[in-house]
Each structure stands twice: as C-alpha cells, then as structure tokens.
Scaffold this active site. Structure first.
Site, mmCIF file in Angstrom:
data_model
loop_
_atom_site.group_PDB
_atom_site.id
_atom_site.type_symbol
_atom_site.label_atom_id
_atom_site.label_comp_id
_atom_site.label_asym_id
_atom_site.label_seq_id
_atom_site.Cartn_x
_atom_site.Cartn_y
_atom_site.Cartn_z
ATOM 1 N N ASN A 140 47.493 32.384 46.621
ATOM 2 C CA ASN A 140 46.857 32.171 45.320
ATOM 3 C C ASN A 140 47.305 33.167 44.259
ATOM 4 O O ASN A 140 47.277 32.882 43.080
ATOM 5 C CB ASN A 140 45.336 32.200 45.460
ATOM 6 C CG ASN A 140 44.838 33.272 46.394
ATOM 7 O OD1 ASN A 140 45.278 33.361 47.542
ATOM 8 N ND2 ASN A 140 43.935 34.107 45.918
ATOM 9 N N SER A 188 41.115 21.765 48.071
ATOM 10 C CA SER A 188 40.082 21.939 47.053
ATOM 11 C C SER A 188 40.493 21.170 45.806
ATOM 12 O O SER A 188 41.621 21.330 45.318
ATOM 13 C CB SER A 188 39.932 23.427 46.728
ATOM 14 O OG SER A 188 38.976 23.595 45.717
ATOM 15 N N CYS A 309 38.189 38.750 41.445
ATOM 16 C CA CYS A 309 37.275 38.202 42.442
ATOM 17 C C CYS A 309 36.166 37.447 41.739
ATOM 18 O O CYS A 309 36.056 37.451 40.514
ATOM 19 C CB CYS A 309 36.759 39.272 43.380
ATOM 20 S SG CYS A 309 35.642 40.403 42.608
HETATM 21 N N1 PLP Z 1 41.737 29.308 49.411
HETATM 22 C C1 PLP Z 1 42.542 29.694 48.424
HETATM 23 C C2 PLP Z 1 43.969 30.041 48.738
HETATM 24 C C3 PLP Z 1 42.063 29.776 47.115
HETATM 25 O O1 PLP Z 1 42.863 30.172 46.134
HETATM 26 C C4 PLP Z 1 40.702 29.443 46.862
HETATM 27 C C5 PLP Z 1 40.130 29.565 45.505
HETATM 28 O O2 PLP Z 1 40.516 30.399 44.719
HETATM 29 C C6 PLP Z 1 39.904 29.040 47.937
HETATM 30 C C7 PLP Z 1 40.451 28.976 49.200
HETATM 31 C C8 PLP Z 1 38.457 28.657 47.739
HETATM 32 O O3 PLP Z 1 38.355 27.371 47.205
HETATM 33 P P1 PLP Z 1 37.008 26.904 46.449
HETATM 34 O O4 PLP Z 1 37.015 27.568 45.118
HETATM 35 O O5 PLP Z 1 37.158 25.414 46.341
HETATM 36 O O6 PLP Z 1 35.875 27.287 47.309
#
Ligand code: PLP
Length: 372
Positions: A140, A188, A309
């Site tokens: 991310n 997501s 965060c």
């Molecule tokens: N995994 C990754 C790599 C993410 O970037 C994020 C959100 O920033 C999530 C999981 C969590 O997703 P959600 O916001 O739909 O709970």
C-alpha cells in the site's frame, strides 16, 4: 482545472459515477436477500450479479467469493478461518494482517521490499506443524509487487496454505486467483472506485475455511449477517469498471523523472522492481512528510505521508524500516497514488507544488537532511 487534485487513491479511490447509480438503485429497491418474496429475490439477484462481477475481476468462481465489510475483515477472517495455528507473514503486511498474526513468524524483505523466499523455505522446513503463509500482492505504501506465484510454489511444496492480501492490487493490475494458486485472497471495494465498508475474502474451492462469526447462514455459512446489498452491488459494478486495471506506467514515470530532476537526492522506494503503475513513494530531502502533506494540501493537492495510520497521526513507516531505510529518511517519505479519476493536470500541479516546497525548505542532500 479540477477544484483540487486527489492523488491518494491507495487510501480510498473516489466512487465511480456508474457505481453510485447502481448503489442508489439498490438502496431504493431495498429487500433482504434471504427473503423468499419478490423484494428478497430482487436483492438476491443483485448479490448474484455482484458475486459474478467480483469473481471475474480475480479469475475466481462466483461460489468462491465471500462478501465482507472490507479488506480488514477479509484479512482477519482468513488468518483465523484457515485453521492453521502456525502463521508466517511478511514484514511489510498491512496491520490488519500483522496484528491478526500475533505470535506469528515475520518474514524479512530485501531493500526493495520483496519477501525473502529462502527464509520462507527454511522457516517452513524447520517445523512440521501445518502453516498458513500470508504475503500481500502489492504494498500500500510503495506499490511493490510480491512474487506471489513463487511464494505459493515454496509454501505448497511444504504443505502450507497461502493467503494473499490483494487489496491494493485488484483493479489496478490483473490478479488471477487460480493462475497464482493462492488459497485465500482479500479484496476491498474502495481501493478501485467502489464504496468503503465492503470487500471480499475469496476462498479457493477445497481450501479449509471456518468462520468465527456466529449467526445466520449467509454467504453459504461463511459470513453470518445480512449482506450490505447496495454496497455489494457497488463493489460488483466497480469490479467490472476496473477490469483491465490501469493501462500504463507513463504518468508514474513522468512524475518520478520530474521530481528527481527537481531534487536529485530524493529517493523513490522500490524503484528497481515491479510496482503498481499508480504508486510512487518518494522522500523529499529535509522535509518531513507531515509538512509536505500540509503544504501540498494548501496548494490543493491530496496525498499521504508514507505511513498514515487510521488515527490520522503520522508514524514512522514500518514498511520502509523493514526495507532498511533509516528512520530519519523514512519520515520524509510521501505517497502519491493516482487512479481512474486522475487527469494529467493533477500530476503537473503536484510537480509544481513539490518544486515550490523543495526550493523553500528542502535540502539538496539527503545525508545533510538526515543529520539535521
Ligand atoms: N490491506 C491493505 C494492503 C490495505 O492497503 C488496506 C487499506 O488501506 C487494507 C488491507 C484494509 O482494507 P479496508 O480499508 O477495506 O479495511
């Protein structure tokens, strides 16, 4: 020119207009998909359509898709539901994996953020206890892509199951559940133009999965609770719109070339390896990320600090630290991420504002900036 330049698609991508329309229609129609009457059947039909659309995005079968409240829930439930006590997770995973794997083994990454397959192999060989390995598709913060097919090869050879958090990959680059061979895949909706609060855990047919939620038998007993029909319908529509992902790395290349020309000591993280075409993580020598985010906001540009965060506070990026970046430098890292709504003027606006800020407060040399 748009009112402001939104370059934070990895946080949340704006809702696509076609998705909005589909959601409004579903909200108006109402109905509980478990009801047998016509309103229920119509809600059920919307779920079925969305299930096919989401499955198609990641090369899965519709029956393999379990709708959730988002990526966090999908990650939590994969780690809990696979039935493996021994967990191995990469050091650069999202907190929704890392915090769900307390007591798990952390797999190191190299300077580019790529998981060490040799360590994975050795760690798996060190115990006969059945394991679950969790490695993300794309990071991310840096956009760095992991060698998932290789992770699967090594893990399956040792009898381990594999979960892949594809929240940042899906809708941006092609993702193929069966081609990769992963057992569990998290998605997501809001990362590619769908609504927040909706996602899916895709469970490969035949992979063990027991949900820890109790209640109704929704989602074929894999996720109790009445489904968020409008959100799921929007998720499906976004999946269809995003199929094919983002076509080109041209803008990212242009952006990085321009920023490095302005500040030659700036560093692009993961520059030497495959990354998402929409993500740039770059340090501005001498300028803390919070300062950059605020100054750029004043100039009408939305971006994130390397590690933003959920509380909104900026902490040092665990991802960059795991890649061996010194902590003072990691504090200068900015994440720029674009997507379906981005126009080239947004990129030019960012380049101009970044240049202004660097000229005003930046330092020409990162070592000097580190010492400051
Ligand atoms: N995994 C990754 C790599 C993410 O970037 C994020 C959100 O920033 C999530 C999981 C969590 O997703 P959600 O916001 O739909 O709970």
């Amino acid at each position: 020119m748009p009112a402001f330049a939104y370059l934070d698609h990895n946080a949340t991508s704006p809702l696509r207009p076609a998705v909005f329309d589909v959601m409004v229609e579903a909200l108006r129609a109402g109905g509980n998909p478990s009801s047998v009457h016509r309103a229920g059947r119509s809600a059920r039909a919307r779920l079925d359509t969305a299930r096919r659309q989401v499955a198609a995005l990641v090369g899965a079968r519709p029956a393999e898709v379990v709708f959730t409240s988002g990526g966090t829930e999908a990650n939590n439930s994969a780690l809990a539901g696979a039935g493996r006590k021994r967990l191995l997770v990469s050091a650069v995973e999202h907190d929704s994996v890392l915090k769900a794997a307390t007591g798990g083994e952390i797999l190191p990454v190299d300077a580019n953020g790529i998981v060490d397959l040799g360590v994975l192999d050795k760690s798996l060989a060190a115990s006969t206890e059945p394991a679950l390995v969790s490695v993300m598709f794309a990071n991310n913060e840096t956009g760095v892509l992991q060698p998932i097919a290789d992770v699967v090869r090594v893990a399956h050879a040792a009898g381990a199951l594999v979960h892949c958090d594809a929240v940042q990959g899906a809708g941006k680059v092609p993702v193929d559940l069966h081609g990769l061979g992963v057992d569990y895949l998290s998605l997501s909706a809001h990362k590619f133009g769908g609504p927040t609060g909706v996602g899916a855990l895709v469970v490969r047919s035949g992979a063990p999965f027991v949900s820890d939620r109790v209640g109704g038998g929704q989602e074929s007993n894999r996720r109790a609770g009445t489904e968020n029909v409008a959100g799921i319908a929007g998720f499906g529509a976004a999946a269809t719109e995003a199929t094919g992902g983002l076509a080109t790395t041209e803008w990212r290349h242009h952006l990085e070339t321009a920023l490095l020309e302005i500040a030659p000591a700036a560093r692009v993280y993961g520059a030497g390896v495959d990354r998402l075409p929409n993500t740039t993580c770059i340090s501005m020598p001498g300028v803390r990320a919070e300062t950059q985010v605020m100054a750029l906001d004043l100039a009408g540009i939305c971006v994130s600090a390397g590690a933003a965060c959920s509380s909104g506070k900026v902490t040092r990026s665990a991802v960059l630290l795991a890649m061996g970046v010194e902590s003072a430098e990691a504090e200068m890292a900015l994440r720029i991420s674009f997507g379906w709504s981005t126009v080239s003027e947004d990129i030019e606006r960012l380049i101009a504002a970044w240049r202004d800020l660097y000229i005003r407060v930046g330092r020409s040399d990162i070592a000097q900036a580190r010492a400051a």
